[in-house]
Design an enzyme around this catalytic site. Structure first.
Site, short mmCIF file in Angstrom:
data_model
loop_
_atom_site.label_atom_id
_atom_site.label_comp_id
_atom_site.label_asym_id
_atom_site.label_seq_id
_atom_site.Cartn_x
_atom_site.Cartn_y
_atom_site.Cartn_z
N ASP A 83 28.00 28.76 22.79
CA ASP A 83 28.92 28.03 23.65
C ASP A 83 28.33 26.66 24.01
O ASP A 83 27.13 26.55 24.24
CB ASP A 83 29.12 28.88 24.93
CG ASP A 83 30.13 28.28 25.88
OD1 ASP A 83 31.30 28.15 25.47
OD2 ASP A 83 29.76 27.96 27.02
N GLU B 119 29.85 25.82 19.07
CA GLU B 119 30.99 25.13 19.65
C GLU B 119 30.54 23.73 20.04
O GLU B 119 29.86 23.54 21.05
CB GLU B 119 31.52 25.85 20.90
CG GLU B 119 32.75 25.15 21.46
CD GLU B 119 32.88 25.21 22.99
OE1 GLU B 119 33.98 24.96 23.48
OE2 GLU B 119 31.89 25.49 23.68
#
Ligand code: CA
Length: 544
Positions: free
Chosen positions: A231, A272
């Site tokens: 993330d 990401e």
């Protein structure tokens, strides 16, 4: 000559060399694109809280997910067709403060709402038996402000003081999106790029890096996960006001992956990096295996919405220029964005062609749960409406997600949009996804083949070849809601064999015209069909 053409030339030269020297298996790999096991996969992103509840408490859980694995891939061709996905990405499964899980409380504990570590091991085993790889979200940029590390850090505990980023005075500057990033606690200020509840961990401190290597070792080595979706990678390390994609972040992630490779050499790290293709591509091969291609995702959606292939064509070419062959993750939308079907104004035919672009193109496709049945949802504060319970059937209020009261209201369209309704309908969106995923699984050219763009003479029509040493596939997608007759396919780079046999793999029952192949192995103004039906997809095999 673009970098894209250089890759192509290299691919062809390499293919020819290998053809003379190597057995067929090695040839297919060398001549196509893609380095690694993940290039053969289609991933499915799941929000466990919303997928399937097994015990009636209204909250989706790991046992519920295990129950639904047959829907995803039952690994049995004799039973009725399944979605045939071969990878899972689970949004955070570790103990967290918020419903979505992106503010971790314990990096080694399964979220109690979802079950136990035993349940998770059982899921991994059941998935692996079916040939499904499992990635989990690793949220390392920040923890919850209720995490014991942060609590200790905020109290001035010397062991944890340097685990977060503190300043005695408010540095005052804002974040990349103009947001407040310095938050007050006990008269001091800490950095948190997203909000005060998510303080950024301090990776300038080697103790924090060591801890996160150990966390990765736990999930990859001890528990058996196949990799992570990492993330918010671009936010890992700030350099004062420079808060995204810093050189320190790129250095850190490369060192981190090296450490993980010591105990899990085949692990996959998907990053990401919510930036342009140019910024995200810097990470690939430098600590990250695949990054999500946000620009291309927008391009595919726009093509389907605006009935114009120009954007997706040029963004795909850009991706080919920027990335090593096949090393990017493709998707339409994810858990942070308005759902595909809502973006496409609930036009099922437009959703079909968007899916066609996703599932026939290069890269590694990711599907967000419910996308395959056309679930809707608009991004609103809190993101609840894009993460509602999976709609399994038409049961009022629950859609078959739970026998109890769902943790969040099921979408009101559940009677019209659900798995049961589409499961046996050959014309459903679900069947479209299923058929294309199965085709991709069966044709290495779709997984790893070179991508060669084709000029179509029409802004409405997108066409390309996917080619490896074994086969050449021609993909045509008509994004228009009208039939298209004024088009002609011209191959300007690459070549096909002189054998002009054309076989339909998908999309039509009509007889097809064969192309006239010139001395360069190319064709021009070719029309396999005189008329392309509205919102249609054709996948053709060129040569026998
Ligand atoms: Ca439950």
């Amino acid at each position: 000559m673009t970098a894209n053409h250089k890759w192509l030339l290299l691919t062809l030269v390499l293919g020819t060399v290998l053809m003379l020297s190597a057995p067929l298996g090695a040839l297919a790999q060398g001549a196509g694109e893609g380095c690694c096991w993940w290039n053969d996969r289609v991933f499915y992103e799941i929000f466990v809280r919303s997928f399937k509840d097994s015990d009636g408490d209204g909250i989706g859980d790991l046992q519920g997910l295990i129950q639904q694995l047959d829907y995803l891939n039952d690994d049995d061709d004799r039973t009725k067709p399944d979605l045939a996905i071969t990878g899972l990405w689970l949004m955070p499964v570790t103990e967290a403060a918020s419903y979505h899980g992106y503010d971790t409380l314990d990096y080694r504990q399964i979220e109690q709402d979802y079950g136990s570590l035993d349940d998770f091991r059982q899921l991994i085993d059941a998935a692996h038996q079916r040939g499904i790889a499992v990635l989990i979200d690793l949220v390392i940029n920040h923890s919850s402000d209720q995490h014991p590390w942060f609590v200790a850090s905020a109290q001035g505990n010397p062991e944890y003081d340097d685990w977060y980023v503190w300043a005695d005075q408010d540095p005052g500057y804002r974040g990349p999106d103009g947001q407040v990033v310095w938050h007050e606690r006990g008269g001091r200020y800490y950095y948190g790029v997203f909000w005060g509840g998510m303080p950024d961990l301090n990776y300038a401190n080697p103790a924090v890096s060591e801890e996160m290597i150990d966390v990765a070792r736990f999930w990859l080595d001890e528990v058996g996960a196949d990799g992570f979706r990492i993330d918010a990678v671009k936010h890992l390390i700030e350099d004062g006001r420079e808060q995204e994609n810093t050189p320190a972040t790129l250095d850190w992630i490369e060192t981190y992956q090296d450490a993980l490779h010591e105990f899990a050499p085949d692990s996959l790290l998907v990053g990401e990096v919510w930036s342009t293709s140019y910024a995200s591509a810097d990470y690939v091969g430098n600590g990250i295996d695949l990054v999500f291609e946000f620009d291309l995702a927008t391009g595919m959606l726009h093509a389907a919405r605006q009935r114009n292939a120009d954007g997706v064509r040029s963004l795909q070419n850009r991706a080919l220029d920027l990335y090593p062959p096949g090393q990017y993750a493709t998707f339409l939308t994810n858990h942070d964005q308005t759902r595909v079907m809502t973006e496409l104004r609930e036009n099922v035919d437009a959703a079909r062609v968007a899916a066609s672009a996703l599932l026939t193109g290069p890269g590694v496709p990711f599907i967000y749960y419910g996308e395959e049945i056309g679930m809707t949802g608009t991004k609103r504060p809190g993101d609840y409406l894009i993460r509602t319970p999976m709609q399994w059937d038409a049961t009022p209020a629950t859609a078959g997600f739970t026998t109890g009261e769902p943790w969040h209201l099921v979408n009101v369209d559940l009677a019209e949009v659900n798995v049961a309704l589409q499961q046996d309908d050959p014309d459903s969106l679900l069947s479209h996804y299923r058929t294309l995923i199965q085709l991709r699984n069966e044709h290495a050219a779709l997984q790893r083949g070179a991508y060669i763009p084709i000029d179509t003479g029409s802004r409405r029509v997108y066409a390309f070849l996917r080619q490896n040493a074994d086969e050449t596939l021609l993909v045509l997608i008509n994004f228009d809601d009208d039939p298209v007759v004024d088009y002609g396919l011209t191959l300007e780079a690459g070549s096909v064999s002189a054998d002009t046999a054309i076989t339909t793999l998908f999309g039509t029952d009509s007889p097809l015209a064969a192309p006239a192949i010139d001395a360069n192995g190319q064709f021009s103004a070719y029309q396999p069909l005189p008329e392309l039906a509205p919102y249609s997809t054709l996948i053709l095999q060129v040569g026998s």
